[in-house]
Design a protein around this motif. Structure first.
Motif, mmCIF file in Angstrom:
data_model
loop_
_atom_site.group_PDB
_atom_site.id
_atom_site.type_symbol
_atom_site.label_atom_id
_atom_site.label_comp_id
_atom_site.label_asym_id
_atom_site.label_seq_id
_atom_site.Cartn_x
_atom_site.Cartn_y
_atom_site.Cartn_z
ATOM 1 N N SER A 86 0.810 -1.222 0.000
ATOM 2 C CA SER A 86 0.000 0.000 0.000
ATOM 3 C C SER A 86 0.841 1.269 0.000
ATOM 4 N N GLY A 87 2.060 1.182 0.536
ATOM 5 C CA GLY A 87 2.914 2.360 0.584
ATOM 6 C C GLY A 87 2.774 3.123 1.885
ATOM 7 N N ILE A 88 2.632 4.441 1.810
ATOM 8 C CA ILE A 88 2.584 5.309 2.983
ATOM 9 C C ILE A 88 1.151 5.784 3.223
ATOM 10 N N THR A 89 0.639 5.537 4.432
ATOM 11 C CA THR A 89 -0.679 6.028 4.841
ATOM 12 C C THR A 89 -0.478 6.979 6.004
ATOM 13 N N ASN A 90 -0.892 8.220 5.844
ATOM 14 C CA ASN A 90 -0.683 9.225 6.890
ATOM 15 C C ASN A 90 -2.020 9.717 7.418
ATOM 16 N N ASN A 91 -2.351 9.308 8.650
ATOM 17 C CA ASN A 91 -3.581 9.756 9.299
ATOM 18 C C ASN A 91 -3.322 10.844 10.333
ATOM 19 N N SER A 92 -2.121 11.394 10.325
ATOM 20 C CA SER A 92 -1.760 12.422 11.298
ATOM 21 C C SER A 92 -1.869 13.806 10.670
ATOM 22 N N SER A 93 -1.678 14.831 11.502
ATOM 23 C CA SER A 93 -1.729 16.213 11.015
ATOM 24 C C SER A 93 -0.351 16.714 10.613
ATOM 25 N N THR A 94 0.675 15.879 10.748
ATOM 26 C CA THR A 94 2.034 16.262 10.379
ATOM 27 C C THR A 94 2.449 15.532 9.104
ATOM 28 N N ILE A 95 3.525 15.997 8.506
ATOM 29 C CA ILE A 95 4.026 15.401 7.266
ATOM 30 C C ILE A 95 5.279 14.586 7.578
ATOM 31 N N PRO A 96 5.269 13.275 7.342
ATOM 32 C CA PRO A 96 6.478 12.482 7.572
ATOM 33 C C PRO A 96 7.573 12.868 6.591
ATOM 34 N N ASP A 97 8.796 12.896 7.064
ATOM 35 C CA ASP A 97 9.929 13.363 6.267
ATOM 36 C C ASP A 97 10.936 12.225 6.107
ATOM 37 N N PHE A 98 11.122 11.787 4.879
ATOM 38 C CA PHE A 98 12.114 10.759 4.599
ATOM 39 C C PHE A 98 13.341 11.452 4.015
ATOM 40 N N GLY A 99 14.300 11.752 4.891
ATOM 41 C CA GLY A 99 15.525 12.399 4.445
ATOM 42 C C GLY A 99 16.462 11.356 3.882
ATOM 43 N N MET A 100 16.477 11.209 2.565
ATOM 44 C CA MET A 100 17.209 10.110 1.940
ATOM 45 C C MET A 100 18.704 10.382 1.922
ATOM 46 N N SER A 101 19.277 10.456 3.081
ATOM 47 C CA SER A 101 20.719 10.617 3.195
ATOM 48 C C SER A 101 21.322 9.258 3.501
ATOM 49 N N GLY A 102 21.833 8.585 2.478
ATOM 50 C CA GLY A 102 22.509 7.320 2.693
ATOM 51 C C GLY A 102 21.671 6.085 2.467
ATOM 52 N N TYR A 103 20.474 6.201 1.875
ATOM 53 C CA TYR A 103 19.728 4.994 1.532
ATOM 54 C C TYR A 103 18.903 5.232 0.273
ATOM 55 N N ASP A 104 18.528 4.146 -0.386
ATOM 56 C CA ASP A 104 17.676 4.195 -1.566
ATOM 57 C C ASP A 104 16.240 3.874 -1.160
ATOM 58 N N PHE A 105 15.289 4.453 -1.878
ATOM 59 C CA PHE A 105 13.879 4.303 -1.546
ATOM 60 C C PHE A 105 13.165 3.783 -2.785
ATOM 61 N N VAL A 106 12.449 2.655 -2.667
ATOM 62 C CA VAL A 106 11.810 2.016 -3.808
ATOM 63 C C VAL A 106 10.328 1.790 -3.517
ATOM 64 N N PHE A 107 9.485 2.159 -4.477
ATOM 65 C CA PHE A 107 8.046 1.879 -4.415
ATOM 66 C C PHE A 107 7.723 0.860 -5.503
ATOM 67 N N ARG A 108 7.029 -0.232 -5.122
ATOM 68 C CA ARG A 108 6.661 -1.278 -6.078
ATOM 69 C C ARG A 108 5.176 -1.611 -5.946
ATOM 70 N N GLY A 109 4.691 -2.448 -6.850
ATOM 71 C CA GLY A 109 3.280 -2.798 -6.825
ATOM 72 C C GLY A 109 2.437 -1.559 -7.037
ATOM 73 N N SER A 110 1.429 -1.375 -6.203
ATOM 74 C CA SER A 110 0.572 -0.186 -6.282
ATOM 75 C C SER A 110 0.863 0.777 -5.130
ATOM 76 N N ALA A 111 2.054 0.710 -4.591
ATOM 77 C CA ALA A 111 2.419 1.529 -3.430
ATOM 78 C C ALA A 111 2.337 3.017 -3.748
ATOM 79 N N SER A 112 1.885 3.772 -2.750
ATOM 80 C CA SER A 112 1.734 5.220 -2.882
ATOM 81 C C SER A 112 2.652 5.935 -1.892
ATOM 82 N N ALA A 113 3.214 7.043 -2.337
ATOM 83 C CA ALA A 113 4.036 7.856 -1.449
ATOM 84 C C ALA A 113 3.196 8.764 -0.563
#
Length: 228
Positions: A86-113
């Motif tokens: 499913s990817g990322i589901t955010n039910n909060s009032s804040t915005i999650p921050d993925f600071g991609m310093s030193g890793y790779d980020f992959v979305f597959r299937g029907s995943a949503s950011a």
């Protein structure tokens, strides 16, 4: 197994089972990692991780930030965070921050950011299959963002400096994204600019670029050029 990040974890390390309830590290294609209220919201990634989804509950009132030490700390390659369900589901009032310093980020299937903020981008951000950047904000310096297969940029905002490269391959498309003026954007194969707005700045010794290769198309995109 699926687990929830504790309110008072023993450390900031994702891979420490004592930081989760139940005491297991979420790292499997059917696993869900859940984040609610916690006193430790700056979380480090040190090995490859694959999940179905990441969920932020309404109790996640502090900004979560995910980063990694990367190969600069002695490792041979960047760890990879993969979301293949499913990817990322955010039910909060804040915005999650993925600071991609030193890793790779992959979305597959029907995943949503989702509406995540994905920045810095020292690693590679990739979308495959029918995954989508959705309503996320993607930004970075010396960034590499790639869309493959039938993935799409959704309604995302994509920005960065003139060392930021966004590439569309196969049948991927830019959706309704807003792509910033200094970004270098390339379309290959049968990819499409969709209905995106693409702003290209040129001049002054630095700037962005827009290139179409193979049978790719601008489709219904709005392309604005600005220069000195």
């Amino acid at each position: 197994g699926s687990a929830t990040w504790q309110a008072n974890p023993t450390s900031a390390d994702w891979n420490t089972s004592a930081n989760w309830t139940p005491m297991t590290v979420p790292n499997g294609p059917s696993d869900t990692a859940t984040f609610g209220f916690s006193n430790t919201t700056d979380i480090g990634l040190s090995t490859d991780i694959e999940l179905d989804r990441i969920v932020f509950t309404a109790d996640a009132t502090s900004d979560y930030f995910f980063d990694a030490e990367g190969p600069g700390s002695g490792g041979s390659s960047n760890p990879t965070l993969t979301l293949s369900g499913s990817g990322i589901t955010n039910n909060s009032s804040t915005i999650p921050d993925f600071g991609m310093s030193g890793y790779d980020f992959v979305f597959r299937g029907s995943a949503s950011a989702g509406n995540a903020s994905i920045g810095e981008l020292d690693g590679v951000l990739s979308f495959f299959d029918t995954s989508t950047a959705a309503n996320s904000s993607l930004y970075g310096e010396e960034a590499l963002v790639e869309f493959h297969d039938s993935s799409n940029a959704g309604n995302a905002s994509l920005g960065g400096n003139d060392q930021c490269y966004i590439s569309f391959y196969n049948k991927s498309n830019a959706g309704n994204a807003n792509i910033g003026s200094l970004v270098n954007t390339k379309f290959y194969d049968s990819s499409s600019a969709g209905s995106a707005r693409i702003l290209v700045y040129f001049g002054g010794g630095s700037g962005g670029s827009l290139l179409f290769y193979n049978s790719s198309t601008g489709d219904l995109a709005q392309i604005d050029l600005e220069g000195d």
